[in-house]
Design a protein around this motif. Structure first.
Motif, PDB file in Angstrom:
ATOM      1  N   UNK A  40       0.555  -0.976  -0.722  1.00 45.62           N
ATOM      2  CA  UNK A  40       0.116  -0.092   0.155  1.00 45.62           C
ATOM      3  C   UNK A  40       0.940   0.917  -0.182  1.00 45.62           C
ATOM      4  N   UNK A  41       0.014   2.061  -1.350  1.00 43.39           N
ATOM      5  CA  UNK A  41       1.436   3.571  -0.885  1.00 43.39           C
ATOM      6  C   UNK A  41       1.068   4.079  -0.055  1.00 43.39           C
ATOM      7  N   UNK A  42      -0.656   4.474   0.848  1.00 44.73           N
ATOM      8  CA  UNK A  42      -0.815   4.778   1.743  1.00 44.73           C
ATOM      9  C   UNK A  42       0.374   4.425   3.335  1.00 44.73           C
ATOM     10  N   UNK A  43       0.823   3.030   3.122  1.00 46.43           N
ATOM     11  CA  UNK A  43       1.722   2.804   4.539  1.00 46.43           C
ATOM     12  C   UNK A  43       2.919   3.360   3.852  1.00 46.43           C
ATOM     13  N   UNK A  44       3.465   3.762   2.353  1.00 48.02           N
ATOM     14  CA  UNK A  44       4.693   3.788   2.215  1.00 48.02           C
ATOM     15  C   UNK A  44       4.611   4.845   2.459  1.00 48.02           C
ATOM     16  N   UNK A  45       4.086   5.806   2.744  1.00 45.60           N
ATOM     17  CA  UNK A  45       4.247   7.225   2.908  1.00 45.60           C
ATOM     18  C   UNK A  45       4.964   8.039   1.647  1.00 45.60           C
ATOM     19  N   UNK A  46       5.271   7.605   0.577  1.00 40.42           N
ATOM     20  CA  UNK A  46       6.067   8.666  -0.744  1.00 40.42           C
ATOM     21  C   UNK A  46       4.811   8.503  -1.274  1.00 40.42           C
ATOM     22  N   UNK A  47       5.066  10.027  -2.830  1.00 43.78           N
ATOM     23  CA  UNK A  47       4.127  10.386  -3.210  1.00 43.78           C
ATOM     24  C   UNK A  47       5.143   9.202  -4.914  1.00 43.78           C
ATOM     25  N   UNK A  48       4.879   7.899  -5.001  1.00 44.95           N
ATOM     26  CA  UNK A  48       5.945   8.017  -5.995  1.00 44.95           C
ATOM     27  C   UNK A  48       4.924   6.437  -6.642  1.00 44.95           C
ATOM     28  N   UNK A  49       5.437   6.112  -7.926  1.00 44.24           N
ATOM     29  CA  UNK A  49       4.099   4.961  -8.315  1.00 44.24           C
ATOM     30  C   UNK A  49       4.995   3.551  -7.840  1.00 44.24           C
ATOM     31  N   UNK A  50       6.859   3.593  -7.870  1.00 50.44           N
ATOM     32  CA  UNK A  50       7.337   2.263  -8.200  1.00 50.44           C
ATOM     33  C   UNK A  50       7.036   1.255  -7.731  1.00 50.44           C
ATOM     34  N   UNK A  51       5.983   1.459  -6.968  1.00 47.67           N
ATOM     35  CA  UNK A  51       5.892  -0.474  -6.255  1.00 47.67           C
ATOM     36  C   UNK A  51       4.663  -0.483  -7.731  1.00 47.67           C
TER      37      UNK A  51
END
Length: 241
Positions: A40-51
């Motif tokens: 989850x990008x919400x848990x990752x905390x960075x505004x990027x789409x690499x995942x």
């Protein structure tokens, strides 16, 4: 050729297969990007789409074979392939029309995912704090990856009358083309040839483009890869008409 392209696209869109396949792809990619704790990008905390761009190639290994599996297999099973090749059109045009129709469906699956970019851009602090160049490069990389996987899927479908077998063969070939060369170089500890062997696989070139660098060597690789498998399809489908 346009008539075959239109016929193939209408055939896909008139059935539920394409919609279900694309719907499952969008559902799974959305869950992975927004809800699953490990991705989850919400848990990752960075505004990027690499995942997201790291996960989609693995989804493509199932999405694209599901789209391409019926291309030739269904024609052969229903006995319409023999009728098709009697039309005033070359075998190459038939193959390319089927290839393009499948590629359009891949694009249909990718376009809705752009909403993730705009959502992440809005959520960023400050707003718009996202590397747009990297995102564009990654989408180009995904499209090129789609062209390669689609050519593999078309080839697999030309080998059999059974769509399930075509799906399985295509998924296996896509997985090997994407990861096989990397694992081969590591498996045999071929350190002196590791870079050379890895460069034969799709992953190396996909990662290069995903960094936002459009290198002509990567473009040539994807064009050559797709062309080779379309040539294999021509040979498997019966050679030149």
């Amino acid at each position: 050729m346009y008539a075959v392209f239109k016929r193939e696209l209408n055939s896909f869109l008139s059935s539920m297969v394409a919609f279900i396949t694309i719907g499952v792809f969008l559902l799974v990619s959305g869950l992975l990007l927004w809800f699953f704790p490990d991705t989850s990008i919400l848990d990752y905390g960075y505004a990027e789409m690499g995942g997201f761009f790291s996960l989609v190639p693995y989804l493509f290994m199932f999405l694209i074979p599901a789209i391409t599996m019926r291309s030739f297999a269904e024609e052969k099973k229903e006995g319409t392939y023999e009728l098709l090749i009697t039309k005033p059109i070359t075998l190459w045009q038939i193959i390319f029309a089927k290839y393009l129709s499948c590629l359009v469906l891949v694009l249909f699956a990718l376009i809705p995912t752009t909403i993730y970019y705009f959502s992440i851009s809005k959520l960023g602090l400050p707003e718009g704090n996202i590397d747009s160049g990297a995102v564009i490069g990654s989408y180009i990389g995904l499209f090129l990856l789609g062209t390669a996987f689609t050519s593999v899927g078309i080839f697999a479908s030309s080998l059999t009358k059974n769509q399930i077998i075509a799906f399985a063969v295509s998924a296996a070939l896509c997985a090997f083309a994407f990861l096989g060369f990397d694992y081969t170089s590591q498996l045999f500890a071929l350190k002196s040839f590791e870079t050379t062997i890895s460069s034969l696989g799709i992953n190396e070139h996909y990662q290069s483009i995903s960094r936002g660098v459009l290198d002509t060597r990567d473009l040539i690789y994807f064009i050559s890869f797709s062309s080779i498998f379309l040539l294999f399809t021509m040979l498997a489908a019966g050679g030149k008409k």
